[in-house]
Scaffold this motif. Structure first.
Motif, PDB file in Angstrom:
ATOM      1  N   ARG A   1      18.563 129.192 -21.158  1.00 50.01           N
ATOM      2  CA  ARG A   1      19.321 128.046 -21.668  1.00 50.01           C
ATOM      3  C   ARG A   1      18.389 127.258 -22.572  1.00 50.01           C
ATOM      4  N   VAL A   2      18.904 126.850 -23.719  1.00 49.37           N
ATOM      5  CA  VAL A   2      18.089 126.079 -24.659  1.00 49.37           C
ATOM      6  C   VAL A   2      18.815 124.786 -25.004  1.00 49.37           C
ATOM      7  N   SER A   3      18.030 123.794 -25.341  1.00 47.54           N
ATOM      8  CA  SER A   3      18.567 122.483 -25.694  1.00 47.54           C
ATOM      9  C   SER A   3      18.380 122.231 -27.179  1.00 47.54           C
ATOM     10  N   ARG A   4      19.283 121.451 -27.729  1.00 47.63           N
ATOM     11  CA  ARG A   4      19.187 121.060 -29.127  1.00 47.63           C
ATOM     12  C   ARG A   4      17.787 120.503 -29.395  1.00 47.63           C
ATOM     13  N   GLY A   5      17.115 121.042 -30.407  1.00 46.51           N
ATOM     14  CA  GLY A   5      15.787 120.579 -30.787  1.00 46.51           C
ATOM     15  C   GLY A   5      14.646 121.322 -30.112  1.00 46.51           C
ATOM     16  N   GLN A   6      14.947 122.144 -29.122  1.00 47.45           N
ATOM     17  CA  GLN A   6      13.900 122.911 -28.424  1.00 47.45           C
ATOM     18  C   GLN A   6      13.379 124.027 -29.321  1.00 47.45           C
ATOM     19  N   VAL A   7      12.049 124.212 -29.331  1.00 44.90           N
ATOM     20  CA  VAL A   7      11.468 125.316 -30.089  1.00 44.90           C
ATOM     21  C   VAL A   7      11.868 126.617 -29.408  1.00 44.90           C
ATOM     22  N   ILE A   8      12.489 127.522 -30.197  1.00 45.27           N
ATOM     23  CA  ILE A   8      12.962 128.797 -29.669  1.00 45.27           C
ATOM     24  C   ILE A   8      12.231 129.982 -30.304  1.00 45.27           C
ATOM     25  N   ALA A   9      11.535 129.718 -31.413  1.00 45.61           N
ATOM     26  CA  ALA A   9      10.842 130.793 -32.125  1.00 45.61           C
ATOM     27  C   ALA A   9       9.903 130.186 -33.157  1.00 45.61           C
ATOM     28  N   ARG A  10       9.159 131.069 -33.785  1.00 44.02           N
ATOM     29  CA  ARG A  10       8.349 130.707 -34.952  1.00 44.02           C
ATOM     30  C   ARG A  10       8.682 131.707 -36.042  1.00 44.02           C
ATOM     31  N   VAL A  11       8.648 131.239 -37.284  1.00 41.62           N
ATOM     32  CA  VAL A  11       8.902 132.149 -38.403  1.00 41.62           C
ATOM     33  C   VAL A  11       7.836 133.237 -38.364  1.00 41.62           C
ATOM     34  N   ALA A  12       8.282 134.489 -38.483  1.00 41.89           N
ATOM     35  CA  ALA A  12       7.381 135.644 -38.391  1.00 41.89           C
ATOM     36  C   ALA A  12       6.340 135.629 -39.508  1.00 41.89           C
ATOM     37  N   SER A  13       5.282 136.423 -39.296  1.00 43.82           N
ATOM     38  CA  SER A  13       4.147 136.409 -40.221  1.00 43.82           C
ATOM     39  C   SER A  13       4.537 136.752 -41.659  1.00 43.82           C
ATOM     40  N   ARG A  14       5.513 137.585 -41.849  1.00 42.22           N
ATOM     41  CA  ARG A  14       6.046 137.791 -43.201  1.00 42.22           C
ATOM     42  C   ARG A  14       7.457 137.244 -43.168  1.00 42.22           C
TER      43      ARG A  14
END
Length: 165
Positions: free
Chosen positions: A109-122
């Motif tokens: 479960r995720v909340s609005r504004g929660q970090v869910i990922a990072r942009v991949a290296s490329r």
């Protein structure tokens, strides 16, 4: 008299615009601060034809990607050659992001504004400095910006003439 006419026009025009045409207070930009849009949504003429089924948001590799609304992670995996993450927000709405390195797992479960990922290296796009954000509404791709920005056209009203000498 002018004010009464203006009020009537504004009231009627607000009824003619579908509420989904402008930003929802429940949604937030998935990249902060508010990113530039490097490529806009381009609906295909037919479901099977080419188009751009989302928006590319300027976000260099490593940029945190946040849940735009509460939901449950429904997919994390590689599609073709990039990691994709999908969040099911309920009410027929799903957000997908690519290419990313997810920090959550399916079922979380995720909340609005929660970090869910990072942009991949490329990253995404010609410069590799973007993340692609797609939104499906009842299975159909729609413009994600309509959930975070007011997309109604600007309407310029005439300025009343003032009686002067």
């Amino acid at each position: 008299m002018y004010c009464a006419v203006l009020a009537a026009v504004l009231t009627l025009s607000s009824l003619l615009v579908h509420p989904a045409a402008w930003a929802s207070p429940d949604w937030a930009w998935p990249v902060s601060p508010r990113p530039a849009v490097s490529r806009h949504f381009e609906a295909p003429a037919q479901k099977w034809l080419p188009g751009h089924r989302g928006v590319d948001l300027h976000a260099p590799p490593g940029t945190p990607v946040r849940a735009p609304q509460d939901g449950v992670v429904s997919f994390v995996g590689v599609v073709v050659d990039r990691e994709v993450l999908t969040v099911d927000h309920g009410d027929g709405h799903k957000s997908s992001f690519e290419p990313v390195s997810a920090t959550v797992r399916v079922g979380d479960r995720v909340s609005r504004g929660q970090v869910i990922a990072r942009v991949a290296s490329r990253g995404h796009g010609p410069g590799g400095d973007a993340v692609h954000w797609g939104v499906r509404e009842n299975g159909e791709y729609v413009n994600p910006l309509r959930f975070v920005a007011d997309l109604r056209p600007s309407v310029l009203l005439p300025v009343p003439e003032h009686g002067g000498s």
